[in-house]
Design a protein around this motif. Structure first.
Motif, mmCIF file in Angstrom:
data_model
loop_
_atom_site.group_PDB
_atom_site.id
_atom_site.type_symbol
_atom_site.label_atom_id
_atom_site.label_comp_id
_atom_site.label_asym_id
_atom_site.label_seq_id
_atom_site.Cartn_x
_atom_site.Cartn_y
_atom_site.Cartn_z
ATOM 1 N N ILE A 1 1.567 -27.634 -59.584
ATOM 2 C CA ILE A 1 0.475 -27.742 -58.606
ATOM 3 C C ILE A 1 0.896 -27.282 -57.209
ATOM 4 O O ILE A 1 0.234 -27.573 -56.220
ATOM 5 C CB ILE A 1 -0.115 -29.172 -58.554
ATOM 6 C CG1 ILE A 1 0.944 -30.201 -58.147
ATOM 7 C CG2 ILE A 1 -0.770 -29.542 -59.865
ATOM 8 C CD1 ILE A 1 0.386 -31.594 -57.887
ATOM 9 N N GLY A 2 1.980 -26.536 -57.102
ATOM 10 C CA GLY A 2 2.365 -25.936 -55.831
ATOM 11 C C GLY A 2 3.374 -26.700 -55.012
ATOM 12 O O GLY A 2 3.518 -26.456 -53.817
ATOM 13 N N SER A 3 4.093 -27.621 -55.608
ATOM 14 C CA SER A 3 5.150 -28.397 -54.939
ATOM 15 C C SER A 3 4.679 -29.116 -53.672
ATOM 16 O O SER A 3 5.288 -28.986 -52.603
ATOM 17 C CB SER A 3 6.349 -27.505 -54.614
ATOM 18 O OG SER A 3 6.910 -27.000 -55.797
ATOM 19 N N PRO A 4 3.604 -29.908 -53.758
ATOM 20 C CA PRO A 4 3.186 -30.672 -52.579
ATOM 21 C C PRO A 4 4.184 -31.780 -52.270
ATOM 22 O O PRO A 4 4.970 -32.179 -53.127
ATOM 23 C CB PRO A 4 1.842 -31.262 -53.012
ATOM 24 C CG PRO A 4 1.986 -31.437 -54.486
ATOM 25 C CD PRO A 4 2.793 -30.241 -54.933
ATOM 26 N N ARG A 5 4.142 -32.245 -51.031
ATOM 27 C CA ARG A 5 5.007 -33.349 -50.611
ATOM 28 C C ARG A 5 4.173 -34.637 -50.534
ATOM 29 O O ARG A 5 3.091 -34.628 -49.947
ATOM 30 C CB ARG A 5 5.629 -33.044 -49.255
ATOM 31 C CG ARG A 5 6.532 -31.818 -49.306
ATOM 32 C CD ARG A 5 7.252 -31.573 -48.001
ATOM 33 N NE ARG A 5 6.311 -31.243 -46.931
ATOM 34 C CZ ARG A 5 6.631 -31.217 -45.644
ATOM 35 N NH1 ARG A 5 7.859 -31.524 -45.254
ATOM 36 N NH2 ARG A 5 5.741 -30.897 -44.735
ATOM 37 N N TRP B 1 0.171 -30.051 -48.975
ATOM 38 C CA TRP B 1 0.601 -28.693 -49.287
ATOM 39 C C TRP B 1 0.772 -27.947 -47.972
ATOM 40 O O TRP B 1 -0.072 -28.036 -47.087
ATOM 41 C CB TRP B 1 -0.441 -27.965 -50.124
ATOM 42 C CG TRP B 1 -0.541 -28.417 -51.533
ATOM 43 C CD1 TRP B 1 0.052 -27.838 -52.621
ATOM 44 C CD2 TRP B 1 -1.291 -29.529 -52.046
ATOM 45 N NE1 TRP B 1 -0.275 -28.536 -53.764
ATOM 46 C CE2 TRP B 1 -1.098 -29.576 -53.435
ATOM 47 C CE3 TRP B 1 -2.093 -30.510 -51.457
ATOM 48 C CZ2 TRP B 1 -1.684 -30.539 -54.240
ATOM 49 C CZ3 TRP B 1 -2.673 -31.475 -52.254
ATOM 50 C CH2 TRP B 1 -2.463 -31.476 -53.631
ATOM 51 N N GLN B 2 1.869 -27.184 -47.853
ATOM 52 C CA GLN B 2 2.123 -26.419 -46.638
ATOM 53 C C GLN B 2 2.451 -24.977 -47.001
ATOM 54 O O GLN B 2 3.231 -24.727 -47.922
ATOM 55 C CB GLN B 2 3.281 -27.048 -45.857
ATOM 56 C CG GLN B 2 3.401 -26.547 -44.446
ATOM 57 C CD GLN B 2 4.466 -27.310 -43.691
ATOM 58 O OE1 GLN B 2 5.642 -27.009 -43.826
ATOM 59 N NE2 GLN B 2 4.046 -28.292 -42.909
ATOM 60 N N VAL B 3 1.836 -24.034 -46.275
ATOM 61 C CA VAL B 3 2.061 -22.601 -46.508
ATOM 62 C C VAL B 3 2.602 -21.992 -45.219
ATOM 63 O O VAL B 3 1.929 -22.020 -44.178
ATOM 64 C CB VAL B 3 0.747 -21.890 -46.913
ATOM 65 C CG1 VAL B 3 0.970 -20.393 -47.072
ATOM 66 C CG2 VAL B 3 0.176 -22.503 -48.180
ATOM 67 N N GLU C 1 -1.577 -26.139 -43.408
ATOM 68 C CA GLU C 1 -1.379 -27.165 -44.415
ATOM 69 C C GLU C 1 -2.702 -27.830 -44.760
ATOM 70 O O GLU C 1 -3.660 -27.778 -43.989
ATOM 71 C CB GLU C 1 -0.359 -28.209 -43.950
ATOM 72 C CG GLU C 1 -0.770 -28.985 -42.722
ATOM 73 C CD GLU C 1 0.325 -29.929 -42.250
ATOM 74 O OE1 GLU C 1 1.523 -29.686 -42.520
ATOM 75 O OE2 GLU C 1 -0.026 -30.927 -41.601
ATOM 76 N N ALA C 2 -2.718 -28.436 -45.935
ATOM 77 C CA ALA C 2 -3.878 -29.191 -46.397
ATOM 78 C C ALA C 2 -3.379 -30.390 -47.184
ATOM 79 O O ALA C 2 -2.383 -30.297 -47.908
ATOM 80 C CB ALA C 2 -4.779 -28.327 -47.265
ATOM 81 N N GLY C 3 -4.066 -31.508 -47.035
ATOM 82 C CA GLY C 3 -3.683 -32.724 -47.737
ATOM 83 C C GLY C 3 -4.871 -33.363 -48.418
ATOM 84 O O GLY C 3 -6.022 -33.194 -47.989
ATOM 85 N N GLY D 1 0.228 -25.514 -37.641
ATOM 86 C CA GLY D 1 1.390 -26.001 -36.922
ATOM 87 C C GLY D 1 2.416 -24.948 -36.613
ATOM 88 O O GLY D 1 2.292 -23.786 -37.029
ATOM 89 N N ALA D 2 3.437 -25.380 -35.885
ATOM 90 C CA ALA D 2 4.542 -24.500 -35.506
ATOM 91 C C ALA D 2 5.854 -25.261 -35.636
ATOM 92 O O ALA D 2 5.927 -26.456 -35.335
ATOM 93 C CB ALA D 2 4.368 -24.023 -34.065
ATOM 94 N N ASN D 3 6.868 -24.558 -36.094
ATOM 95 C CA ASN D 3 8.234 -25.084 -36.109
ATOM 96 C C ASN D 3 8.813 -24.842 -34.718
ATOM 97 O O ASN D 3 9.059 -23.700 -34.338
ATOM 98 C CB ASN D 3 9.067 -24.376 -37.179
ATOM 99 C CG ASN D 3 8.584 -24.706 -38.564
ATOM 100 O OD1 ASN D 3 8.514 -25.865 -38.942
ATOM 101 N ND2 ASN D 3 8.215 -23.681 -39.326
ATOM 102 N N LEU D 4 8.973 -25.905 -33.949
ATOM 103 C CA LEU D 4 9.487 -25.775 -32.590
ATOM 104 C C LEU D 4 10.990 -25.542 -32.575
ATOM 105 O O LEU D 4 11.521 -24.925 -31.654
ATOM 106 C CB LEU D 4 9.147 -27.026 -31.784
ATOM 107 C CG LEU D 4 7.656 -27.374 -31.692
ATOM 108 C CD1 LEU D 4 7.465 -28.695 -30.948
ATOM 109 C CD2 LEU D 4 6.883 -26.254 -31.032
ATOM 110 N N SER D 5 11.671 -26.078 -33.583
ATOM 111 C CA SER D 5 13.109 -25.921 -33.756
ATOM 112 C C SER D 5 13.391 -26.229 -35.225
ATOM 113 O O SER D 5 12.475 -26.602 -35.964
ATOM 114 C CB SER D 5 13.871 -26.886 -32.831
ATOM 115 O OG SER D 5 13.778 -28.202 -33.319
ATOM 116 N N PRO D 6 14.642 -26.129 -35.677
ATOM 117 C CA PRO D 6 14.926 -26.485 -37.072
ATOM 118 C C PRO D 6 14.617 -27.948 -37.396
ATOM 119 O O PRO D 6 14.428 -28.298 -38.550
ATOM 120 C CB PRO D 6 16.424 -26.198 -37.204
ATOM 121 C CG PRO D 6 16.707 -25.161 -36.176
ATOM 122 C CD PRO D 6 15.789 -25.491 -35.027
#
Length: 186
Positions: A75-79, A101-103, A112-114, A147-152
């Motif tokens: 199902i797309g590896s949701p968290r 789910w995050q793309v 993402e969608a939840g 969203g955005a990854n601001l840092s690692p």
């Protein structure tokens, strides 16, 4: 009920200390603020249905790693995710659990969608605005985010969340919040 939500949030915060996060499978914790009942409806497509009465809610999410199971890969590896949005003005609050789910959109941005279930503190019958008539205590929970990854180790997500019962109970006012959450990855 609000006191119970605060107790749940406090418990989650304690279990999410960085030293403990790995053993729980925790991958990210998000905290943020939201405009309470900011949209009248399910999907926020028409501008005339927005109402921003101020930032009045606090939100919290604990997001776990996707289990290494064929069913989750299929199902797309949701968290898995649990969280809450608590009204600081004594209005309707929710606690939720479900899958996220995050793309990725390149290295920096993502959508993402939840989907899951939520329990609410709102009215089940007649009430006066600004309280909502949920009709039943448990409903569906959907969320969408950019969203955005601001840092690692840090993220920022603009989130739309909605809960309602899809007409399965006598009332179905639902609740839609729009907010900003800062995430801390483990």
């Amino acid at each position: 009920m609000v006191k119970r939500l605060w107790a749940v949030l406090a418990g989650l915060a304690l279990c999410c200390a960085p030293a403990q996060a790995q053993s729980f499978g925790l991958s990210e914790v998000r905290v943020g603020v939201a405009a309470h009942d900011a949209y009248n409806g399910f999907l926020p497509f028409t501008s005339e249905n927005y109402r921003f009465n101020g930032i009045t809610d606090l939100s919290f999410d604990a997001i776990f790693r996707s289990p290494d199971l064929d069913a989750f890969r299929w199902i797309g590896s949701p968290r898995p995710r649990i969280g809450a949005t608590v009204s600081m003005q004594g209005l309707d609050s929710i606690a939720h659990a479900g899958l996220l789910w995050q793309v990725p959109l390149g290295d920096t941005f993502y959508v993402e969608a939840g989907f899951g279930a939520a329990i609410n503190t709102g009215s089940l019958g007649e009430t006066e605005m600004p309280s909502r008539r949920f009709g039943c205590r448990i409903g569906f929970y959907e969320s969408f985010g950019v969203g955005a990854n601001l840092s690692p180790s840090a993220t920022m997500t603009l989130t739309y969340e909605h809960t309602s019962n899809n007409g399965y109970c006598p009332y179905n006012d639902g609740l839609s919040n729009i907010g900003l959450r800062i995430g801390f990855k483990f």
